[in-house]
Design an enzyme around this catalytic site. Sequence first.
Site, PDB file in Angstrom:
ATOM      1  N   HIS A 243       0.800  -1.226   0.000  1.00  0.00           N
ATOM      2  CA  HIS A 243       0.000   0.000   0.000  1.00  0.00           C
ATOM      3  C   HIS A 243       0.835   1.279   0.000  1.00  0.00           C
ATOM      4  O   HIS A 243       0.293   2.369  -0.195  1.00  0.00           O
ATOM      5  CB  HIS A 243      -0.917   0.015   1.232  1.00  0.00           C
ATOM      6  CG  HIS A 243      -1.664  -1.265   1.413  1.00  0.00           C
ATOM      7  ND1 HIS A 243      -1.276  -2.243   2.319  1.00  0.00           N
ATOM      8  CD2 HIS A 243      -2.756  -1.752   0.776  1.00  0.00           C
ATOM      9  CE1 HIS A 243      -2.109  -3.269   2.244  1.00  0.00           C
ATOM     10  NE2 HIS A 243      -3.008  -3.005   1.318  1.00  0.00           N
TER      11      HIS A 243
ATOM     12  N   GLY B  95      -7.461  12.542   6.277  1.00  0.00           N
ATOM     13  CA  GLY B  95      -8.109  11.466   5.546  1.00  0.00           C
ATOM     14  C   GLY B  95      -7.986  11.624   4.045  1.00  0.00           C
ATOM     15  O   GLY B  95      -7.755  10.657   3.319  1.00  0.00           O
TER      16      GLY B  95
ATOM     17  N   ARG C 187      -6.045  16.871   0.716  1.00  0.00           N
ATOM     18  CA  ARG C 187      -5.667  17.716   1.856  1.00  0.00           C
ATOM     19  C   ARG C 187      -4.206  17.484   2.216  1.00  0.00           C
ATOM     20  O   ARG C 187      -3.509  18.400   2.644  1.00  0.00           O
ATOM     21  CB  ARG C 187      -6.583  17.457   3.049  1.00  0.00           C
ATOM     22  CG  ARG C 187      -6.408  18.519   4.149  1.00  0.00           C
ATOM     23  CD  ARG C 187      -7.521  18.448   5.170  1.00  0.00           C
ATOM     24  NE  ARG C 187      -8.798  18.753   4.531  1.00  0.00           N
ATOM     25  CZ  ARG C 187      -9.951  18.199   4.879  1.00  0.00           C
ATOM     26  NH1 ARG C 187      -9.985  17.309   5.853  1.00  0.00           N
ATOM     27  NH2 ARG C 187     -11.071  18.536   4.277  1.00  0.00           N
TER      28      ARG C 187
ATOM     29  N   ARG D  65      -2.541   3.894  -5.192  1.00  0.00           N
ATOM     30  CA  ARG D  65      -3.994   4.105  -5.103  1.00  0.00           C
ATOM     31  C   ARG D  65      -4.353   5.578  -4.936  1.00  0.00           C
ATOM     32  O   ARG D  65      -5.408   5.917  -4.399  1.00  0.00           O
ATOM     33  CB  ARG D  65      -4.587   3.284  -3.961  1.00  0.00           C
ATOM     34  CG  ARG D  65      -4.331   1.791  -4.073  1.00  0.00           C
ATOM     35  CD  ARG D  65      -5.070   1.018  -3.017  1.00  0.00           C
ATOM     36  NE  ARG D  65      -4.737  -0.405  -3.089  1.00  0.00           N
ATOM     37  CZ  ARG D  65      -5.535  -1.392  -2.732  1.00  0.00           C
ATOM     38  NH1 ARG D  65      -6.736  -1.121  -2.264  1.00  0.00           N
ATOM     39  NH2 ARG D  65      -5.153  -2.652  -2.823  1.00  0.00           N
TER      40      ARG D  65
ATOM     41  N   ARG E 266      -3.317  12.372  13.653  1.00  0.00           N
ATOM     42  CA  ARG E 266      -4.447  12.457  12.727  1.00  0.00           C
ATOM     43  C   ARG E 266      -4.967  13.884  12.720  1.00  0.00           C
ATOM     44  O   ARG E 266      -5.126  14.515  13.769  1.00  0.00           O
ATOM     45  CB  ARG E 266      -5.561  11.493  13.151  1.00  0.00           C
ATOM     46  CG  ARG E 266      -6.886  11.805  12.467  1.00  0.00           C
ATOM     47  CD  ARG E 266      -7.882  10.686  12.504  1.00  0.00           C
ATOM     48  NE  ARG E 266      -9.250  11.156  12.404  1.00  0.00           N
ATOM     49  CZ  ARG E 266      -9.801  11.722  11.328  1.00  0.00           C
ATOM     50  NH1 ARG E 266      -9.071  11.925  10.236  1.00  0.00           N
ATOM     51  NH2 ARG E 266     -11.056  12.122  11.340  1.00  0.00           N
ATOM     52  N   ILE E 267      -5.223  14.423  11.515  1.00  0.00           N
ATOM     53  CA  ILE E 267      -5.808  15.752  11.373  1.00  0.00           C
ATOM     54  C   ILE E 267      -7.033  15.613  10.477  1.00  0.00           C
ATOM     55  O   ILE E 267      -6.910  15.237   9.317  1.00  0.00           O
ATOM     56  CB  ILE E 267      -4.797  16.768  10.801  1.00  0.00           C
ATOM     57  CG1 ILE E 267      -4.016  16.179   9.619  1.00  0.00           C
ATOM     58  CG2 ILE E 267      -3.828  17.237  11.877  1.00  0.00           C
ATOM     59  CD1 ILE E 267      -3.078  17.154   8.953  1.00  0.00           C
ATOM     60  N   GLY E 268      -8.204  15.855  11.038  1.00  0.00           N
ATOM     61  CA  GLY E 268      -9.413  15.605  10.275  1.00  0.00           C
ATOM     62  C   GLY E 268     -10.573  16.478  10.679  1.00  0.00           C
ATOM     63  O   GLY E 268     -10.405  17.499  11.343  1.00  0.00           O
ATOM     64  N   SER E 269     -11.752  16.049  10.281  1.00  0.00           N
ATOM     65  CA  SER E 269     -12.977  16.795  10.579  1.00  0.00           C
ATOM     66  C   SER E 269     -13.875  15.956  11.470  1.00  0.00           C
ATOM     67  O   SER E 269     -13.722  14.732  11.566  1.00  0.00           O
ATOM     68  CB  SER E 269     -13.707  17.157   9.285  1.00  0.00           C
ATOM     69  OG  SER E 269     -14.048  15.985   8.558  1.00  0.00           O
TER      70      SER E 269
ATOM     71  N   GLU F 205     -16.246  11.097  14.568  1.00  0.00           N
ATOM     72  CA  GLU F 205     -15.451  10.910  13.350  1.00  0.00           C
ATOM     73  C   GLU F 205     -15.310   9.414  13.137  1.00  0.00           C
ATOM     74  O   GLU F 205     -16.089   8.652  13.706  1.00  0.00           O
ATOM     75  CB  GLU F 205     -14.109  11.657  13.425  1.00  0.00           C
ATOM     76  CG  GLU F 205     -13.301  11.403  14.686  1.00  0.00           C
ATOM     77  CD  GLU F 205     -12.445  10.155  14.635  1.00  0.00           C
ATOM     78  OE1 GLU F 205     -11.422  10.150  13.951  1.00  0.00           O
ATOM     79  OE2 GLU F 205     -12.783   9.166  15.333  1.00  0.00           O
ATOM     80  N   MET F 206     -14.334   8.953  12.352  1.00  0.00           N
ATOM     81  CA  MET F 206     -14.328   7.543  11.970  1.00  0.00           C
ATOM     82  C   MET F 206     -12.966   6.845  12.020  1.00  0.00           C
ATOM     83  O   MET F 206     -12.834   5.729  11.519  1.00  0.00           O
ATOM     84  CB  MET F 206     -14.908   7.394  10.550  1.00  0.00           C
ATOM     85  CG  MET F 206     -16.312   7.941  10.396  1.00  0.00           C
ATOM     86  SD  MET F 206     -17.041   7.645   8.766  1.00  0.00           S
ATOM     87  CE  MET F 206     -17.406   5.889   8.887  1.00  0.00           C
ATOM     88  N   GLU F 207     -11.950   7.459  12.627  1.00  0.00           N
ATOM     89  CA  GLU F 207     -10.613   6.873  12.515  1.00  0.00           C
ATOM     90  C   GLU F 207      -9.804   6.760  13.800  1.00  0.00           C
ATOM     91  O   GLU F 207      -8.948   5.867  13.924  1.00  0.00           O
ATOM     92  CB  GLU F 207      -9.777   7.684  11.508  1.00  0.00           C
ATOM     93  CG  GLU F 207     -10.171   7.528  10.059  1.00  0.00           C
ATOM     94  CD  GLU F 207     -11.300   8.453   9.631  1.00  0.00           C
ATOM     95  OE1 GLU F 207     -11.952   8.179   8.621  1.00  0.00           O
ATOM     96  OE2 GLU F 207     -11.538   9.457  10.340  1.00  0.00           O
TER      97      GLU F 207
ATOM     98  N   SER G 111     -16.666  20.445  11.560  1.00  0.00           N
ATOM     99  CA  SER G 111     -17.157  20.847  10.239  1.00  0.00           C
ATOM    100  C   SER G 111     -18.669  20.996  10.196  1.00  0.00           C
ATOM    101  O   SER G 111     -19.212  21.643   9.292  1.00  0.00           O
ATOM    102  CB  SER G 111     -16.720  19.824   9.186  1.00  0.00           C
ATOM    103  OG  SER G 111     -17.218  18.536   9.516  1.00  0.00           O
ATOM    104  N   ASP G 112     -19.350  20.365  11.161  1.00  0.00           N
ATOM    105  CA  ASP G 112     -20.806  20.483  11.217  1.00  0.00           C
ATOM    106  C   ASP G 112     -21.270  20.178  12.635  1.00  0.00           C
ATOM    107  O   ASP G 112     -20.541  19.560  13.417  1.00  0.00           O
ATOM    108  CB  ASP G 112     -21.480  19.539  10.222  1.00  0.00           C
ATOM    109  CG  ASP G 112     -21.053  18.100  10.405  1.00  0.00           C
ATOM    110  OD1 ASP G 112     -21.802  17.355  11.048  1.00  0.00           O
ATOM    111  OD2 ASP G 112     -19.972  17.715   9.917  1.00  0.00           O
TER     112      ASP G 112
ATOM    113  N   ARG H 277     -14.572  24.603   4.551  1.00  0.00           N
ATOM    114  CA  ARG H 277     -13.829  23.542   5.239  1.00  0.00           C
ATOM    115  C   ARG H 277     -12.340  23.686   4.980  1.00  0.00           C
ATOM    116  O   ARG H 277     -11.513  23.613   5.890  1.00  0.00           O
ATOM    117  CB  ARG H 277     -14.286  22.159   4.754  1.00  0.00           C
ATOM    118  CG  ARG H 277     -15.583  21.670   5.332  1.00  0.00           C
ATOM    119  CD  ARG H 277     -15.813  20.223   4.966  1.00  0.00           C
ATOM    120  NE  ARG H 277     -17.096  19.740   5.447  1.00  0.00           N
ATOM    121  CZ  ARG H 277     -17.330  18.487   5.790  1.00  0.00           C
ATOM    122  NH1 ARG H 277     -16.367  17.592   5.693  1.00  0.00           N
ATOM    123  NH2 ARG H 277     -18.512  18.106   6.206  1.00  0.00           N
TER     124      ARG H 277
END
Length: 238
Positions: A5, A21, A25, A44, A88-91, A182-184, A206-207, A220
């Site tokens: 990967h 993610g 970004r 990928r 991790r940097i996310g929303s 979030e999801m991670e 973000s919301d 965003r």
Amino acid sequence: MPTPHISAPDGAFAKTVLMPGDPLRAKLLADTFLENVELVTSVRNVFGYTGTYKGKPVSVMASGMGMPSIGIYSHELYTCYGVENIIRIGSAGSYSPDLHVKDIVLADSAFSESSYASVHNGETSNILYPTPHLNEVILKAAEETGVACHLGRVHSSDVFYGGPNAPVWQELRKQTGSDCVEMESFALFHNANVLGKGAACLLTISDSFVTGEALNAEDRQKSFMEMLQLALEAAVRM
């Protein structure tokens, strides 16, 4: 060494990697903030870059969406490339009336109903934690740069679109004790804990489930810049 990967050669990644993610970004961060930047992997179309920030090496690589995805990439970075720390940097979506769009949250714990940790290594707890030292460095960087940073529990969900019988957000907040979703991060924290590595999670709201506010795609991108800079300031302090 290269993996199925990640195509980067040995030594291509810095000791600290920032993980959004979204591959675009990752590219935005690299193009905007890093010097002497090099694309080190693009398998990928999951882009990974290494460059310098304030003269110190930093890498950024996308994680994709969800725990299986960040589980794969973080595991390979930790075990095959000698990476020591991942931020991790996310929303995230807010469950709390005290967290508004554009606010920055530093996860002090992650709750999940996911089977990821159990299947991976027999972990039975639904609550996992980031590396204390990394959180301390991030909070210190926030203080020194004047960035408001809220500590809170994150709900790491396997499901983005709930079915007709799924619990409403108010029930999820009560069940999980979480401030946002979030999801991670749960999978990232688990991998780091198992492998003796460092992990932290910075999120921009973000919301809001409470108010119905939501940022559009352009807002965003702009609002996340403050979080990205905070992550970079922390990375060069590690």
